[in-house]
Design an enzyme around this catalytic site. Structure first.
Site, PDB file in Angstrom:
ATOM      1  N   HIS A  40       0.839  -1.196   0.000  1.00  0.00           N
ATOM      2  CA  HIS A  40       0.000   0.000   0.000  1.00  0.00           C
ATOM      3  C   HIS A  40       0.876   1.248   0.000  1.00  0.00           C
ATOM      4  O   HIS A  40       1.927   1.293   0.643  1.00  0.00           O
ATOM      5  CB  HIS A  40      -0.903  -0.004   1.234  1.00  0.00           C
ATOM      6  N   SER A  62      -7.681 -15.345   0.806  1.00  0.00           N
ATOM      7  CA  SER A  62      -8.104 -14.028   0.346  1.00  0.00           C
ATOM      8  C   SER A  62      -9.563 -14.028  -0.087  1.00  0.00           C
ATOM      9  O   SER A  62     -10.098 -15.049  -0.512  1.00  0.00           O
ATOM     10  CB  SER A  62      -7.219 -13.581  -0.827  1.00  0.00           C
TER      11      SER A  62
END
Length: 504
Positions: A214, A417
């Site tokens: 990120h 995920s």
């Protein structure tokens, strides 16, 4: 029940980056040609871009199975710039003087409900009901200062904040005498705090993080003027462990600060913490010469509830974890949790007489409403409720992957995920309708508790219609995200080949 109508315009907004095979002219950068080693990039390399921000505009209801209708043009005009303008002069005149604030807000509520009902691309749990807390919105609740040191300001929610931090300390297995934490404004603030502590503990350290990290991690490096290395990734999005080891070996004389991704922004990939710890040990980094921050924005809240998942906890030699509160738990305002070892915080603590507290956080004034909402969500859900939400997300993500694959659409789903990566649709209106997060030639859907199988069926049907009308995107080059999405490194043989269905 569902609106299967296509968006009003199917104008194929094709950007120049989308090309069919016959017109691909991109030349891979040096070091990116197949067979060559992907180079290490300095964090301030102008070619280094963080992954797209996981911000969304809508955080209200519309979370059930029903897909709400579009607003009319007349209704949308009530929300344009002129309609919502704030009059400056005392005559209170405005371009739309006959529209009241109540009418504007009623229309805005309809817009949020509509857009929340087709919210697919960003990791926000919209399945919440905090109506019991609405009376507290009339109070200016401010947790300014340290959560464990009460200030002179009496309208706070520290008791709820500390309860929230206690919950996460238990979740991530850190002894009560050893931990410190606070409720942040978002996951980014948690990352900024974690990396600040790392820099204070190791002023001469080098920050290592994967290229799919990120953007807030490299923002922290810029803010704190740290040396940082952007490490290449494997096709699935995990850090390239061999590349990390090679780069660490070049700086054996300096402490290592490593950001471990517990779910990358675009692909939801989880870095292997144990493997990274083994690499550090093999290179001779003793515990006092490395610092590990875990960016767990979404998945650090999910992994403890997944059977046989790798353990992320402070029983291992890690130093801090940051997680978002508005993602898995659900909250009407962005918020998060930062948790670290108490000894690290002592390096930044300063007594502030004005507050009658100590300064240990990034922000001064802190939203006490967020702590109250997180406490309420945790009390209402409990461990069993969170576990059920996690189960729904993983099973529904697998359903989305299987449904896309059966429709002939390229997609992938990482282990552990709920983020399904797929080829980028060619219709920008479709992308905006479903609020898909995109990166180059791929997009993704983050399956949250508000994403249902019924909505997925509508989504896939509309995607198929887009393909029939506008064709399909092909990889922009040999190393593009879509090219990596088709890599056999993901495993399995059920990936759909990219082909132009419009021509069939």
């Amino acid at each position: 029940m569902f609106s299967l109508a296509r968006t009003a315009t199917r104008a194929c907004t094709r950007r120049s980056l989308y090309r069919f095979a016959s017109s691909i002219t991109d030349t891979p950068e040096k070091g990116e040609i197949e067979g060559e080693v992907d180079p290490i990039r300095e964090y301030n390399d102008p070619n280094l871009l963080g992954t797209p921000s996981p911000w969304a505009v809508f955080d209200a209801w519309g979370a059930g199975d029903q897909i709400e209708a579009n607003l009319s043009d007349e209704e949308m005009r009530l929300l344009d710039k002129e309609a919502v303008a704030i009059p400056f002069h005392s005559d209170h005149s405005a371009p739309v003087a006959d529209v009241s604030e109540s009418e504007i807000l009623e229309t805005y509520d309809k817009l949020l409900k509509r857009r929340s009902s087709v919210h697919f691309g960003y990791p926000y749990n919209l399945m919440y009901d905090h109506s019991e807390l609405h009376p507290f919105m009339k109070y200016s609740i401010n947790n300014l200062g340290d959560p464990f040191v009460t200030s002179n300001y009496g309208v706070h929610s520290r008791q709820f904040e500390v309860s929230v931090i206690d919950f996460f300390a238990n979740l991530w297995k850190i002894d009560k005498s050893d931990y410190w934490g606070y409720v942040t404004t978002c996951g980014t603030e948690g990352n900024l705090h974690g990396i600040l502590l790392a820099r204070e503990c190791h002023p001469n350290g080098v920050l290592y993080s994967s290229r799919e990290t990120h953007y807030s991690i490299f923002k922290a490096a810029r803010y704190y003027r740290m040396d940082a290395k952007s490490i290449p990734t494997l096709p699935m999005g995990e850090i390239d462990y061999d590349a990390l080891e090679k780069e660490l070996s070049k700086n054996l004389d300096r402490p290592a600060i490593i950001n471990v991704n517990i779910g990358t922004t675009v692909k939801g990939a989880v870095d292997d913490l144990d493997r990274i710890l083994r690499i550090l040990k093999s290179l001779g980094f003793t515990r006092d010469r490395f610092h590990i921050h875990c960016d767990g924005a979404l998945f650090a809240m999910m992994m403890p509830f997944i059977e046989y998942a790798p353990e992320i906890s402070f029983e291992k030699p890690i130093d801090s974890i940051a997680v978002s509160g508005h993602k898995m738990l659900g909250c009407p305002m962005p918020c998060g949790i930062a948790l670290t070892r108490k000894s690290h915080v002592k390096k930044v603590e300063q007594k502030i007489e004005y507050l009658n507290s100590v300064d240990t956080t990034i922000m001064g004034s802190r939203n006490g409403q967020a702590a109250l909402y997180l406490w309420y969500s945790l009390r209402k859900k409990g461990v069993s409720g969170i576990k059920e939400d996690v189960r729904h997300c993983l099973e529904t993500a697998a359903y989305l992957r299987d449904t896309l694959t059966a429709a002939g659409i390229t997609c992938r789903l990482n282990d552990l995920s709920s983020t399904v990566c797929l080829e980028r649709p060619m219709d920008e209106n479709f992308i905006k309708r479903w609020q898909l997060a995109c990166e180059d030639d791929i997009a993704h859907v983050v399956v949250m508790p508000n994403v249902t199988r019924e909505k997925i069926d509508v989504f896939v049907k509309e995607f198929q219609d887009v393909i029939k009308d506008d064709g399909r995107v092909l990889p922009t080059n040999e190393t593009s995200p879509l090219s990596k999405l088709m890599s056999r490194a993901w495993g399995g043989a059920d990936i759909a080949p990219v082909r132009d269905l419009k021509a069939e």
